[in-house]
Write an enzyme that holds these catalytic residues in place. Structure first.
Site, mmCIF file in Angstrom:
data_model
loop_
_atom_site.group_PDB
_atom_site.id
_atom_site.type_symbol
_atom_site.label_atom_id
_atom_site.label_comp_id
_atom_site.label_asym_id
_atom_site.label_seq_id
_atom_site.Cartn_x
_atom_site.Cartn_y
_atom_site.Cartn_z
ATOM 1 C CG ASP A 43 -22.091 50.191 21.693
ATOM 2 O OD1 ASP A 43 -23.244 50.502 21.931
ATOM 3 O OD2 ASP A 43 -21.386 49.174 22.088
ATOM 4 C CB SER A 44 -26.942 51.655 18.932
ATOM 5 O OG SER A 44 -26.981 53.049 19.282
ATOM 6 C CG ASP A 82 -22.137 53.277 24.398
ATOM 7 O OD1 ASP A 82 -21.907 53.233 25.883
ATOM 8 O OD2 ASP A 82 -23.020 52.669 23.855
ATOM 9 C CE LYS A 112 -24.854 53.946 27.033
ATOM 10 N NZ LYS A 112 -24.462 52.522 26.866
ATOM 11 C CD GLU A 114 -23.119 47.386 26.602
ATOM 12 O OE1 GLU A 114 -23.243 45.977 26.560
ATOM 13 O OE2 GLU A 114 -23.661 47.691 25.561
ATOM 14 C CD GLU A 181 -30.672 47.995 26.092
ATOM 15 O OE1 GLU A 181 -29.569 48.547 26.328
ATOM 16 O OE2 GLU A 181 -31.058 47.599 25.117
HETATM 17 O O1 KIV Z 1 -25.565 52.359 22.370
HETATM 18 C C1 KIV Z 1 -26.817 52.687 22.654
HETATM 19 O O2 KIV Z 1 -27.230 53.337 21.909
HETATM 20 C C2 KIV Z 1 -27.189 52.496 23.853
HETATM 21 C C3 KIV Z 1 -28.666 52.543 23.873
HETATM 22 C C4 KIV Z 1 -29.274 51.112 24.552
HETATM 23 C C5 KIV Z 1 -29.309 53.650 24.557
HETATM 24 O O3 KIV Z 1 -26.555 52.034 24.844
#
Ligand code: KIV
Length: 284
Positions: A43-44, A82, A112, A114, A181
């Site tokens: 999500d970056s 993500d 993924k 968080e 992280e």
């Molecule tokens: O969203 C992302 O790119 C991440 C990075 C910390 C790898 O989660």
């Protein structure tokens, strides 16, 4: 393409996994060509591709679009979708539905999300629905407001203990791997040893089971800011600016395009072609 079992085996054998983020077809294609073990459509993308100042505004639909492009670019690589902010925090049902979209609409291999203990029920729900989950703890950018900014975690005894509890909770909930992280390397090393599942790191030292970097950081394309843990393997920003400047100069000078960049009139059409052009030129 690697599978979950391959990653577990690689941990056991001490083989490091190298992965990177990608958000588009050409980058994914090049990552596959380079032999990357995994790709994360992070999500970056909100900060790297859209210029938001955090990952919070990113939507499910934006993630799906980028995941589809990456899947087309890297059909043979294990790709992680993500989950963006608020796509899994509200309810287990909601998180399963959104996680499922990554598989159904974008052919992702896993998702993924968080958080540690506080998202344990969501991880369990998604895993029970048959979806591979990677956890993400330590610095969790979606909750950077609560963390006081993009700050490293686990630097005090109390914060280290919280991080360990989160790691154990994520494993217990059924995640197949964890991303750690921005934590001290000693803590990352201990967690990597403590857990049976693979533990990957970004800004977590060299002793995790593998490393991920954001592609634009690695390539030196993102100039807004560079975290301490980034190693730039290239300075593409300077190369891109230089290429753009050469192009501008050539266009202004009239040296681009050259004859080699154009199309010729078909030989047998030349006379007729000249006549048409001449007739219209005369009329003007
Ligand atoms: O969203 C992302 O790119 C991440 C990075 C910390 C790898 O989660």
């Amino acid at each position: 393409m690697f599978t979950r079992d391959d990653f577990v085996k690689m941990k056991k054998e001490g083989k490091k996994v190298a992965w990177v983020t990608a958000y588009d077809y050409p980058t994914a294609h090049l990552a596959q060509k380079a032999g990357m073990d995994m790709i994360l459509v992070g999500d970056s993308l909100g900060m790297v591709m859209y210029g938001y100042d955090s990952t919070v505004p990113v939507t499910m639909d934006e993630c799906i679009i980028h995941c589809r492009a990456v899947r087309r670019g890297a059909p043979d690589v294990f790709v992680i979708g993500d989950m963006p902010f608020l796509s899994y925090q509200i309810s287990v049902e909601d998180s399963i539905r959104n996680a499922g979209r990554f598989l159904k609409e974008a052919s992702m291999n896993c998702i993924k999300l968080e958080g540690g203990r506080r998202v344990k029920d969501k991880i369990r729900g998604i895993v029970d629905a048959g979806i591979l989950v990677m956890g993400h703890i330590g610095l969790t950018p979606q909750s950077s407001g609560q963390l006081g900014g993009f700050k490293a975690q686990g630097r005090t005894a109390q914060s280290a203990e919280e991080t360990i509890k989160d790691a154990l909770a994520v494993q217990e909930a059924g995640a197949f791997a964890i991303l750690l992280e921005a934590v001290p390397p000693e803590l990352a090393k201990a967690i990597t040893k403590m857990l049976d599942i693979p533990v990957y790191g970004i800004g977590a030292g060299k002793d995790t089971d593998g490393q991920v970097l954001i592609c634009a950081d690695l390539l030196g394309l993102f100039e807004t800011f560079t975290p301490k843990f980034v190693k730039k393997y290239e300075n593409l920003a300077a190369k891109v600016v230089n290429a753009f400047q050469q192009y501008i100069k050539d266009v202004r000078k009239g040296s681009f395009p050259g004859p080699e960049h154009g199309y010729s009139v078909f030989e047998k059409e030349k006379d007729a072609f000249d006549k048409v052009v001449e007739r219209y030129m005369k009329e003007r």
